[in-house]
Scaffold this motif. Structure first.
Motif, mmCIF file in Angstrom:
data_model
loop_
_atom_site.group_PDB
_atom_site.id
_atom_site.type_symbol
_atom_site.label_atom_id
_atom_site.label_comp_id
_atom_site.label_asym_id
_atom_site.label_seq_id
_atom_site.Cartn_x
_atom_site.Cartn_y
_atom_site.Cartn_z
ATOM 1 N N ASP A 198 0.826 -1.208 0.000
ATOM 2 C CA ASP A 198 0.000 0.000 0.000
ATOM 3 C C ASP A 198 0.863 1.263 0.000
ATOM 4 O O ASP A 198 0.715 2.145 0.853
ATOM 5 N N ASN B 51 2.334 4.786 -1.460
ATOM 6 C CA ASN B 51 1.947 5.970 -2.234
ATOM 7 C C ASN B 51 2.999 6.178 -3.333
ATOM 8 O O ASN B 51 4.163 6.426 -3.046
ATOM 9 N N SER C 165 3.658 8.564 -5.336
ATOM 10 C CA SER C 165 4.315 9.874 -5.370
ATOM 11 C C SER C 165 5.383 10.020 -4.288
ATOM 12 O O SER C 165 6.222 10.925 -4.354
ATOM 13 N N LYS C 166 5.366 9.115 -3.300
ATOM 14 C CA LYS C 166 6.350 9.156 -2.216
ATOM 15 C C LYS C 166 7.264 7.935 -2.212
ATOM 16 O O LYS C 166 7.917 7.632 -1.209
#
Length: 209
Positions: free
Chosen positions: A155, A157, A159-160
């Protein structure tokens, strides 16, 4: 700000290439190639910039030897040689920084379970929450399948999250999975336009990105 890193193994977490080159030289000698005809630096560059597979193809053609036999001999020597490899300086502290910042580390390698045993040997496996090895039988980089598998499983992100590796195919895989990319290029061998960040040692990894 980046929080999560998906790490390549060979040439990124562990300095395995010198031992892979030694195994390759032994495989060539097993095919009756004189050690005086073997250039370790050229073999190293072929593996680093391209791949082991490309080195097998190139040198089997150059010396007129059976490609499959060279690969088989290489694999038989490589297992023991790579056991001698150690993590790059600074790897452990950066793995810890990711955890301290609330992020996750994951492993994505074409190597088999030997990668996990070496991580455990050097007390690094505990820093990782996800693993993909050749045993998972997912499509190889630069196909994004293995990256997407880890991103969904953990899970993460996108963009990170960044893919960190030592070759162009790692950067392409990261781009294909829509994550950031970090090229680790300790010997200034790789030219790339696909990396978001390029580093040459791990001293300032988490501050430079």
């Amino acid at each position: 700000m980046l929080k999560n890193l998906i790490w390549d193994f060979d040439g990124t977490l562990f300095d395995t290439y010198p031992f892979m080159v030694t195994a390759f030289g032994k495989a060539l000698q097993a095919q009756k190639i004189s050690e005086f005809e073997i250039d370790p630096d050229a073999i190293y560059e072929q593996m680093r910039v391209h791949s082991v597979g490309s080195a097998i193809t190139k040198y089997s053609a150059r010396f007129g030897i059976d490609k499959d036999k060279l690969l088989s001999d290489y694999k038989s020597f490589e297992q023991d040689e790579v056991e001698l490899a150690k993590p790059f300086v600074g790897v452990k502290s950066n793995l810890q920084k990711i955890i301290d910042n609330g992020g996750q580390n994951a492993l994505l390698t074409h190597r088999n379970q030997q990668a996990l045993s070496l991580l455990k040997k050097y007390d690094l496996k505990r820093f990782f929450t996800g693993f993909v090895t050749s045993n998972n039988q997912l499509k190889r980089k630069p196909d994004p399948e293995s990256l997407n598998y880890l991103i969904h499983k953990l899970d993460l992100n996108r963009s990170k999250t960044a893919m960190i590796g030592d070759r162009e195919l790692d950067m392409t895989a990261g781009n294909n999975a829509s994550v950031k990319t970090i090229l680790f290029d300790p010997d200034y061998l790789i030219e790339t336009n696909n990396a978001d960040f390029v580093i040459h040692d791990y001293q300032k990894l988490m501050t430079d990105i």
